[in-house]
Design a protein around this motif. Structure first.
Motif, PDB file in Angstrom:
ATOM      1  N   LEU A  40       5.158  20.085  26.859  1.00  0.00           N
ATOM      2  CA  LEU A  40       4.532  19.400  28.035  1.00  0.00           C
ATOM      3  C   LEU A  40       4.578  18.110  27.580  1.00  0.00           C
ATOM      4  CD1 LEU A  40       0.713  21.038  28.522  1.00  0.00           C
ATOM      5  CD2 LEU A  40       3.081  21.452  29.681  1.00  0.00           C
ATOM      6  N   SER A  41       4.726  16.971  28.550  1.00  0.00           N
ATOM      7  CA  SER A  41       4.668  15.552  28.251  1.00  0.00           C
ATOM      8  C   SER A  41       3.250  15.091  28.024  1.00  0.00           C
ATOM      9  CB  SER A  41       4.906  14.688  29.366  1.00  0.00           C
ATOM     10  OG  SER A  41       4.064  14.768  30.564  1.00  0.00           O
ATOM     11  N   PRO A  42       2.897  14.381  27.234  1.00  0.00           N
ATOM     12  CA  PRO A  42       1.385  13.797  27.137  1.00  0.00           C
ATOM     13  C   PRO A  42       0.776  13.705  28.209  1.00  0.00           C
ATOM     14  CG  PRO A  42       2.958  12.279  25.480  1.00  0.00           C
ATOM     15  CD  PRO A  42       3.786  13.117  26.692  1.00  0.00           C
ATOM     16  N   GLU A  43       1.174  13.218  29.186  1.00  0.00           N
ATOM     17  CA  GLU A  43       0.561  12.888  30.452  1.00  0.00           C
ATOM     18  C   GLU A  43       0.143  14.327  31.179  1.00  0.00           C
ATOM     19  OE1 GLU A  43       3.485  11.506  29.692  1.00  0.00           O
ATOM     20  OE2 GLU A  43       2.290   9.926  29.241  1.00  0.00           O
ATOM     21  N   GLN A  44       1.230  15.151  31.159  1.00  0.00           N
ATOM     22  CA  GLN A  44       0.898  16.631  31.640  1.00  0.00           C
ATOM     23  C   GLN A  44      -0.302  17.172  30.828  1.00  0.00           C
ATOM     24  OE1 GLN A  44       4.843  18.120  30.896  1.00  0.00           O
ATOM     25  NE2 GLN A  44       5.301  18.380  33.216  1.00  0.00           N
ATOM     26  N   ALA A  45      -0.125  17.164  29.567  1.00  0.00           N
ATOM     27  CA  ALA A  45      -1.129  17.572  28.494  1.00  0.00           C
ATOM     28  C   ALA A  45      -2.640  17.122  28.989  1.00  0.00           C
ATOM     29  CB  ALA A  45      -0.936  17.416  27.223  1.00  0.00           C
TER      30      ALA A  45
END
Ligand SMILES: [Zn+2]
Length: 499
Positions: A286-291
């Motif tokens: 995941l990207s940090p934003e998705q996480a």
């Protein structure tokens, strides 16, 4: 003529070298305690590792039971980092050779090594150590070696060692067992029997976050080894360490058997299995934003674990990148626990503020990785500790981690509710005790973020409703296509072949 009680010299020298890392491992790093004990010499090698999940402990225990007389020389390890300095490497090799000289004559040597050590002058640290030992001890003396599952094995090392055993689990739950497995082989060699060996290197890299052995491809690869053993072939597999920019950076296997044909057939079988599993070596991140979005979803039962896989100090990461922290703070995530941030200055500032005190700091962000910067915020000091942390999990249970002066902090004056642990010595967050030793209860949080790639799974999966690898900034990229490799073997692919 075999002695009634064979004399076996034992030593250990472990380092996993991240060629893209920023700080080197000098003699001090090998002498100090961190996630593993400080440098041990003489009898301490046995007394200070007894009962621990370490190859040398497993070997020593089984060898004594088998009636061998052990001559312990030295054991040391440094937290993974950039290259081992020539000074440290020469000094430690010198101590092992001096110890061997004092112990002489011996009937065999057991070495507890990693297999991905790169020094300032030697691309193959373990191969160079073996060359020096062979030059001293001669070609006939049995030398047996245990290696980490993340070894990048060279043909030279296989030639120079009579037998190599490799961990078969990641998280490494079988380190002691791997040392133990060398004992019957040593007995076999001491009885004058010989083993034919075959070595094969594979042609694609597996990202570290996809190497854990409870999922494919690792699960399927390692399942074949007991079956080969039943057929009389001792084989082992290394999945490789992808942060080394070398021609030997690649998975490999070794096979030992009474006939060359049996060893070759086993190695071919393992290589064909690797070929079949290539497409399954890509695991999503995941990207940090998705996480952060996942962290903001309502939580019913157990916490979600977000693994900051690219900032794992156990793979040479700085353990202080702030990409995931910043994304969680921006999203206003609630009831989050994070660790372990390596930031001695912040730990000292927390100590000055005192328990319950408030202070402002610029946390971490010193990795030098593009896109990473310190996280400036106000924090409350929840607790302070001396960083002596007794492991409670299966991987290191019985051992003690030295984290240095440590602080549990909580973000204040922000919408987000985030608690985190800051240490003064780099350690991989892989054990619940890294949080509980300072009074934090991981299971009471909605989201737990760990700076670890896979070792955390042994302790944290049982309390997690889900685990997600996250690709935030760090010096250990898991997206291998973005790695600045220059020296890989031309046959080696960094992403699964299409079709
Ligand atoms: Zn490893």
């Amino acid at each position: 003529m075999m002695r009634a009680y064979p004399r076996i010299a034992i030593a250990g020298f472990q380092h996993e070298t991240n060629c893209f890392g920023t700080t080197k491992a000098g003699l001090t790093e090998f002498e100090m305690a961190d996630s593993w004990p400080a440098m041990l010499q003489g009898e301490e090698v046995i007394t200070e590792t007894r009962g621990m999940n370490l190859p040398i402990a497993g070997f020593a225990n089984a060898a004594k039971e088998a009636g061998m007389e052990l001559v312990p020389i030295l054991w040391c390890a440094a937290e993974p980092s950039a290259h081992v300095t020539d000074h440290a490497f020469d000094a430690i090799c010198g101590k092992i050779l001096d110890g061997l000289g004092a112990a002489w004559p011996v009937d065999g040597i057991f070495l507890d090594l990693h297999g991905a050590m790169v020094t300032e002058s030697h691309a193959d640290g373990e191969g160079e150590l073996l060359r020096r030992l062979r030059a001293w001890a001669g070609p006939e003396l049995p030398i047996l070696v245990s290696l980490d599952l993340h070894a990048n094995i060279s043909e030279d090392l296989v030639d120079l060692a009579d037998y190599i055993a490799i961990y078969r689990t990641y998280p490494h739950l079988d380190m002691a067992e791997t040392g133990e497995r060398c004992v019957p082989v040593l007995q076999h060699l001491l009885a004058g029997e010989r083993l034919h060996k075959v070595f094969r290197q594979m042609d694609y890299l597996i990202p570290l976050h996809a190497q854990y052995t409870s999922a494919t491809p690792g699960r399927d690869l390692y399942a074949v080894l007991p079956r080969l053993e039943e057929a009389g072939v001792l084989a082992d597999i290394a999945l490789g360490f992808t942060a080394a920019d070398l021609p030997d950076t690649r998975p490999s296997c070794v096979a030992y058997a009474r006939t060359a044909v049996a060893a070759a057939q086993a190695a071919d079988h393992i290589a064909s299995l690797f070929a079949r599993l290539e497409a399954q070596s890509a695991h999503p991140m995941l990207s940090p934003e998705q996480a952060a979005k996942i962290a903001c979803q309502p939580r019913a039962a157990m916490p979600v674990v977000l693994a900051d896989v690219q900032d794992n100090p156990g793979a040479g990461g700085t353990s202080d990148t702030t990409g995931l922290l910043a994304a969680l703070a921006d999203a206003g995530a609630q009831n989050v626990l994070m660790g372990l941030f390596h930031d001695p200055e912040t730990a000292a500032a927390a100590r000055k503020a005192g328990q319950g005190g408030l202070f402002r700091t610029a946390l971490g962000g010193r990795s030098g990785v593009a896109g990473d910067k310190p996280f400036e915020a106000n924090f409350e000091v929840l607790a302070l500790g001396d960083g002596i942390c007794r492991y409670s999990g299966e991987m290191y249970g019985g051992g003690v981690a030295a984290l240095g002066p440590t602080a549990a902090l909580r973000l204040t004056g922000a919408e987000a509710d985030i608690s985190l642990v800051v240490t003064s010595i780099r350690n991989q967050c892989l054990d619940l005790a890294h949080f509980t030793h300072i009074g934090l209860k991981p299971e009471t949080f909605d989201t737990i973020c760990v700076k670890s790639t896979a070792h955390f799974r042994a302790a944290f999966e049982p309390i997690a409703s889900a685990v997600y690898p996250v690709a935030a900034p760090g010096v250990f990229p898991c997206d291998l296509g973005r790695f600045p490799y220059k020296n890989l073997h031309p046959d080696v692919r960094t992403a699964p072949a299409k079709g």
